[in-house]
Each structure stands twice: as C-alpha cells, then as structure tokens.
Design a protein around this motif. Structure first.
Motif, PDB file in Angstrom:
ATOM      1  N   LYS A 139       0.685  -1.380  -0.060  1.00 44.10           N
ATOM      2  CA  LYS A 139       0.024  -0.081   0.007  1.00 44.10           C
ATOM      3  C   LYS A 139       0.833   1.102   0.053  1.00 44.10           C
ATOM      4  N   ASN A 140       2.141   1.389   0.762  1.00 44.63           N
ATOM      5  CA  ASN A 140       2.792   2.473   0.806  1.00 44.63           C
ATOM      6  C   ASN A 140       3.461   2.786  -0.657  1.00 44.63           C
ATOM      7  N   LEU A 141       3.736   1.481  -1.384  1.00 46.95           N
ATOM      8  CA  LEU A 141       4.383   1.849  -2.770  1.00 46.95           C
ATOM      9  C   LEU A 141       3.266   2.422  -3.702  1.00 46.95           C
ATOM     10  N   TYR A 142       1.998   1.815  -3.285  1.00 45.63           N
ATOM     11  CA  TYR A 142       1.166   2.276  -4.461  1.00 45.63           C
ATOM     12  C   TYR A 142       0.978   3.923  -4.130  1.00 45.63           C
ATOM     13  N   THR A 143       0.996   4.256  -2.790  1.00 46.81           N
ATOM     14  CA  THR A 143       0.664   5.710  -2.563  1.00 46.81           C
ATOM     15  C   THR A 143       1.847   6.559  -3.041  1.00 46.81           C
ATOM     16  N   VAL A 144       2.930   6.147  -3.203  1.00 40.16           N
ATOM     17  CA  VAL A 144       4.143   6.840  -3.748  1.00 40.16           C
ATOM     18  C   VAL A 144       4.399   6.959  -5.320  1.00 40.16           C
ATOM     19  N   LEU A 145       3.670   6.028  -5.929  1.00 48.66           N
ATOM     20  CA  LEU A 145       4.073   5.661  -7.270  1.00 48.66           C
ATOM     21  C   LEU A 145       2.878   6.871  -8.327  1.00 48.66           C
ATOM     22  N   HIS A 146       3.598   7.251  -9.331  1.00 45.92           N
ATOM     23  CA  HIS A 146       2.798   8.167  -9.892  1.00 45.92           C
ATOM     24  C   HIS A 146       1.792   7.123 -10.815  1.00 45.92           C
ATOM     25  N   THR A 147       0.619   7.676 -11.426  1.00 43.97           N
ATOM     26  CA  THR A 147      -0.154   6.960 -12.314  1.00 43.97           C
ATOM     27  C   THR A 147       0.718   6.100 -13.340  1.00 43.97           C
ATOM     28  N   ASP A 148       0.428   4.999 -13.450  1.00 40.96           N
ATOM     29  CA  ASP A 148       0.984   4.055 -14.599  1.00 40.96           C
ATOM     30  C   ASP A 148       2.593   3.973 -14.131  1.00 40.96           C
ATOM     31  N   GLY A 149       2.663   4.142 -12.986  1.00 41.32           N
ATOM     32  CA  GLY A 149       4.045   3.785 -12.262  1.00 41.32           C
ATOM     33  C   GLY A 149       4.337   2.203 -12.282  1.00 41.32           C
ATOM     34  N   VAL A 150       5.407   1.652 -12.145  1.00 39.24           N
ATOM     35  CA  VAL A 150       5.541   0.277 -12.066  1.00 39.24           C
ATOM     36  C   VAL A 150       6.378  -0.168 -10.933  1.00 39.24           C
ATOM     37  N   VAL A 151       6.077  -1.520 -10.386  1.00 40.65           N
ATOM     38  CA  VAL A 151       7.167  -1.764  -9.175  1.00 40.65           C
ATOM     39  C   VAL A 151       7.826  -3.268 -10.034  1.00 40.65           C
ATOM     40  N   LEU A 152       8.843  -3.223  -9.781  1.00 42.03           N
ATOM     41  CA  LEU A 152       9.767  -4.307 -10.333  1.00 42.03           C
ATOM     42  C   LEU A 152      10.319  -5.085  -9.119  1.00 42.03           C
ATOM     43  N   PHE A 153       9.774  -6.395  -9.305  1.00 39.08           N
ATOM     44  CA  PHE A 153       9.886  -7.172  -8.069  1.00 39.08           C
ATOM     45  C   PHE A 153      10.786  -8.558  -8.592  1.00 39.08           C
ATOM     46  N   ARG A 154      11.593  -8.923  -7.529  1.00 43.42           N
ATOM     47  CA  ARG A 154      12.580  -9.985  -7.647  1.00 43.42           C
ATOM     48  C   ARG A 154      12.738 -10.458  -6.250  1.00 43.42           C
ATOM     49  N   ASP A 155      12.316 -11.797  -5.836  1.00 45.97           N
ATOM     50  CA  ASP A 155      12.817 -12.373  -4.558  1.00 45.97           C
ATOM     51  C   ASP A 155      12.658 -13.879  -4.671  1.00 45.97           C
ATOM     52  N   TYR A 156      13.045 -14.535  -3.486  1.00 46.95           N
ATOM     53  CA  TYR A 156      13.307 -15.878  -3.242  1.00 46.95           C
ATOM     54  C   TYR A 156      12.039 -16.513  -3.466  1.00 46.95           C
ATOM     55  N   GLY A 157      12.024 -17.713  -4.272  1.00 48.88           N
ATOM     56  CA  GLY A 157      10.754 -18.481  -4.762  1.00 48.88           C
ATOM     57  C   GLY A 157      10.853 -19.624  -3.952  1.00 48.88           C
ATOM     58  N   LEU A 158       9.655 -20.251  -3.733  1.00 49.91           N
ATOM     59  CA  LEU A 158       9.137 -21.322  -3.101  1.00 49.91           C
ATOM     60  C   LEU A 158      10.038 -22.499  -3.422  1.00 49.91           C
ATOM     61  N   TYR A 159      10.529 -23.193  -2.297  1.00 48.36           N
ATOM     62  CA  TYR A 159      11.385 -24.483  -2.551  1.00 48.36           C
ATOM     63  C   TYR A 159      12.780 -24.033  -3.209  1.00 48.36           C
ATOM     64  N   ASP A 160      13.155 -22.966  -3.143  1.00 46.74           N
ATOM     65  CA  ASP A 160      14.555 -22.624  -3.379  1.00 46.74           C
ATOM     66  C   ASP A 160      15.464 -23.380  -2.646  1.00 46.74           C
TER      67      ASP A 160
END
Length: 272
Positions: free
Chosen positions: A176-197
């Motif tokens: 929700k905090n990320l949504y608030t700070v983003l411009h309209t049409d802004g994007v979040v680029l996500f990468r993190d550990y996957g299940l059963y890594d």
C-alpha cells in the motif's frame, strides 16, 4: 506410492520445482522444532539491529553489484528516455543503483532507502553519490508515512530481495505504501526468493518461524514466495499484473566448487 495430503500441499501452486522424497522429508523435519514464539517476537523487535550488524560485519563486500537489472527490467532504461524518477526500496549499500550509473544511465532523480542506517552511510560514502541526484534515507517501509522524504511521484520502484526480509503480516502495508508513492502508470519491479529454493530446503529444524519464513544464523530473516501469492498481494492493493513468474538460475562459484540451482519470483506490477 500415493501422495499424502501433506505432500500434495507441498506441491500446490508451484510449477518451478517438484520436490523429491528426500526434499519432502527435509521440509517436514523443519516443522519438528520451530523458533519459540518469544524468540520470534524478539527477532521482529530487533530486526533493524540485526541488519545493521550485518552491514557492520560485511561492509560493502557481501552482495555483488547487480549489473543484470536492465536486462531483466527494461523499464529502468525507460527512466532515461522519460526523465523519470526511481525509488530503490532496500537499497543496501547501493548494489543496484550504482551499477546503473556506472553503465551510463542518466536518471532525473533517484531515491534510495533502507532499514539499516549503516547501509545508508555506505550509500552516501560511494564515489558516485551526488546529493543533488540521489536522496538516500533510512526508513521502515512497514509503517505509514515511511516515504516522507519523497516529494514527487515515482515512476519506477525496485523491490529486489527486500520483501523476503519483512514479516509476512506486514506485506500488505508495504505494498500500500508503494502504491501511494507511485505516479499513475508507475511500475514496481519485483524479484525475490521462490518457494522451494535451494536455500529454503537447507534450513535445519529450529530455524522455521512460520510457513515459508525462516531465521538465519545472524538473526536476519527470509521468506520464500509462490507466484500466486505475490500476484494476489499486489492485485489486492490495486496493482495490475504485467508479469509474474518463476525464474530459475544457478549460483556458481568455481573456486569453492559450488554450482546449485536457484528459484526466484520475478514480477512487474503497474499502478492502475
């Protein structure tokens, strides 16, 4: 042999890896001794201290510079064309931001934040740090008004190996905090550990805090995500999914004869 209900649950919603019998036994053994509730509460209470100690021990040497980000996320290249604003959440010592600048990418404004004050000190001590272009600040992204240092809408947020260090009960607040700070049409680029890594399967009994959430030896914590979970979290906060998938890579260290498979979740989400 017919799969038990428990074993079936271990496979559900995950297509990157089907567990072997030995791996299933490891996962079940982790449940035999969990981190005591009081200890888990102390880990949460002292989370900032543990990350500060992490950077005190490792200085700037632990994480490799991420020169791969523009190959995986072309939206970073668009920042230069559109005179955009970048926010790196969980910047550490600058392993994502500074490679972008070293590669010649010209970004109008960069915000970089981290939970650890010591990490922010390292960012500010880098030879490429320019306070007119880079605003680096310590904050806790799990609380309201965490981005009070940011006064203009952000076009791109990078969230790379960050959410896994946060308690799962606080994921919703972060998004929700990320949504608030983003411009309209802004994007979040996500990468993190996957299940059963591979790293998840290696945890011994006594390190599991909750489902897919673990304590490391140094007191820091890590969570392992499924693609369904990540997509549902962001869509529930109002984001539109551009992509969300498992990526399989290998960790290779020829000097130490290490060559192991890794599983990550990589995703892009757009503010609707």
């Amino acid at each position: 042999m017919e799969e038990s209900k428990t074993e079936t649950n271990l496979y559900r919603g995950h297509v990157a890896k089907r567990l072997t019998r030995e791996e299933i036994d490891k996962m079940l053994a982790q449940n035999s001794r969990l981190v005591p509730e009081f200890s888990a509460m102390q880990l949460e209470k002292n989370a900032k201290k543990y990350w500060d100690l992490f950077y005190k021990r490792n200085d700037t040497r632990f994480f490799k510079d991420r020169h791969w980000t523009t190959r995986e996320f072309e939206e970073l290249l668009d920042l230069e064309k559109e005179h955009g604003v970048l926010l790196e959440v969980g910047c550490g010592v600058g392993n994502l931001v500074y490679p972008l600048l070293e590669d010649g990418l010209k970004i109008k404004q960069i915000y970089a934040c981290d939970f650890s004050p010591r990490a922010i000190d390292f960012v500010k001590s880098h030879k490429l740090y320019n306070p007119e272009k880079i605003i680096a600040f310590q904050t806790d992204v799990t609380i309201e008004n965490c981005f009070s240092e940011i006064h203009i809408p952000v076009n791109v947020v990078t969230l790379v190996f960050v959410m896994s260090a946060i308690h799962p009960e606080k994921f919703e607040r972060v998004i929700k905090n990320l949504y608030t700070v983003l411009h309209t049409d802004g994007v979040v680029l996500f990468r993190d550990y996957g299940l059963y890594d591979m790293a998840q399967l290696r945890f011994k009994p006594g390190h599991k805090i909750a489902e897919n959430f673990y304590m490391r030896q140094d007191g820091t914590r890590t969570y392992y995500f499924s693609v369904d979970e990540v997509q549902n979290m962001f869509q529930s906060a109002g984001f539109e999914t551009i992509s969300c998938l498992y990526v399989e890579r290998r960790t290779v260290n020829l000097k130490e004869s290490i060559d192991v498979p890794r599983i990550f979740v990589q995703a892009k989400f757009k503010k609707s």
